[in-house]
Design a protein around this motif. Structure first.
Motif, short mmCIF file in Angstrom:
data_model
loop_
_atom_site.label_atom_id
_atom_site.label_comp_id
_atom_site.label_asym_id
_atom_site.label_seq_id
_atom_site.Cartn_x
_atom_site.Cartn_y
_atom_site.Cartn_z
N TYR A 10 13.37 -16.47 14.13
CA TYR A 10 13.68 -17.51 13.14
C TYR A 10 15.18 -17.72 13.03
N ASP A 97 13.01 -23.11 -0.15
CA ASP A 97 12.73 -24.43 0.44
C ASP A 97 13.59 -25.52 -0.21
N HIS A 190 11.97 -29.29 14.04
CA HIS A 190 11.80 -28.94 12.62
C HIS A 190 10.82 -29.92 11.98
N ASP A 194 13.02 -26.81 4.59
CA ASP A 194 13.62 -25.48 4.78
C ASP A 194 15.03 -25.52 4.21
#
Length: 327
Positions: A10, A97, A190, A194
């Motif tokens: 990640y 988020d 993406h 995020d």
């Protein structure tokens, strides 16, 4: 050891193409999900990182920390910024988020600012699909005017990131989000909201501008107009048919006239909280915040009287700051 592999993947995924060398940031990790990874991610991308609110014990998530708290009171993050001589403060919410930024001169950069800044940057790099941004009905009209000046459209949805995502997918668009800092960037790599990634994008812009001797993010955000906007929440005894409230249509028209028919008025009952009336009012550059507050109160009291509520409890928030308004 194997449990570290997903985190490492990640990390590498997020910092691909991100260059933060020469930038010093303060990260408010909200005592939540960002604690474990955000500081390391920003360091790997080249930033000098100072982190606060990194006590992730599960009991203090968002407690006087994180993006929603910073929207109401940016003083602690600003103090840390100035103490460390940092270029940018970045606050995540508990599950990371959402993201909000604060500059050393004390400017709050919220979701509307981020959408405007990122949209213009993406368009300049021919990466803004359809030259269109998706936002909710809560986003300030100043954002729409700023985007229009750059020949970028704004498509509005109902409140909720799920509706933003639906619109993005429906029209194969790139950028959308909410005023509170939930920003979605859809591209080849993406596809969800995020906060850490969006924080990296904003930080990369700040770093690039610093290296080039250009203006700060506060200068970019300051170019996006912000018109006075509030949300009032009136707790009533019962719901009523708004179309049948005596004098309400005339009162709404009077507000529109006060706003020179350029502002916005939205009245609705909450879909989740019983008997809760929500009133969103947005004026124009010619209106004061006090005018907008007083207009919202008048509408709330009209509906309250029709519902048999003599002294309704009314809570009000300044949408520009997220701070409660003392009535």
């Amino acid at each position: 050891l194997l449990t570290d592999l997903p985190d490492e993947a990640y990390l590498r995924y997020l910092i691909k193409g991100i260059e933060l060398s020469g930038l010093r940031v303060v990260l408010d990790c909200a005592n939540g999900a960002a604690c474990a990874l955000a500081p390391e991610i920003f360091r790997r991308a080249g930033a000098h990182v100072d982190a606060i609110n990194t006590h992730s014990d599960g009991y203090t998530i968002n407690v006087e920390a994180g993006s929603e708290y910073v929207r109401r009171d940016r003083s602690a993050l600003l103090k840390a910024l100035q103490a460390h001589g940092a270029d940018l403060g970045i606050a995540f919410d508990g599950d990371a988020d959402r993201v909000i930024c604060v500059t050393p001169d004390g400017m709050l950069i919220d979701g509307d600012h981020m959408l405007g800044i990122l949209a213009v940057d993406l368009k300049a790099r021919q990466r803004l699909a359809g030259d269109m941004v998706v936002a909710t009905e809560m986003s300030n009209s100043g954002l729409a005017d700023y985007l229009a000046a750059h020949e970028i459209g704004l498509s509005r949805t109902k409140v909720g990131d799920r509706y933003v995502m639906e619109r993005l997918r429906e029209h194969d668009l790139t950028l959308g989000g909410e005023q509170a800092g939930h920003i979605i960037v859809r591209d080849d790599e993406h596809g969800s909201g995020d906060g850490i990634y969006v924080g990296l994008l904003l930080a990369a812009l700040a770093a690039q501008r610093k290296r080039n001797g250009e203006g700060s993010l506060s200068q970019l955000a300051g170019a996006i107009p912000r018109y006075p906007q509030v949300i009032a929440s009136a707790h009533l005894k019962a719901r009523v048919d708004l179309s049948a409230v005596a004098g309400l249509a005339e009162a709404v028209e009077a507000v529109h006239a006060l706003f020179e028919h350029k502002g916005r008025v939205n009245l609705r009952f909450s879909g989740t909280e019983p008997n809760l009336l929500r009133v969103m009012l947005e004026g124009t550059a010619a209106n004061t915040l006090q005018q907008v507050i007083e207009s919202a109160l008048r509408l709330c009291h009209l509906v309250a009287a029709a519902s048999g509520t003599d002294q309704p409890r009314i809570d009000m928030v300044d949408c520009a700051t997220g701070a409660p308004i003392q009535l």
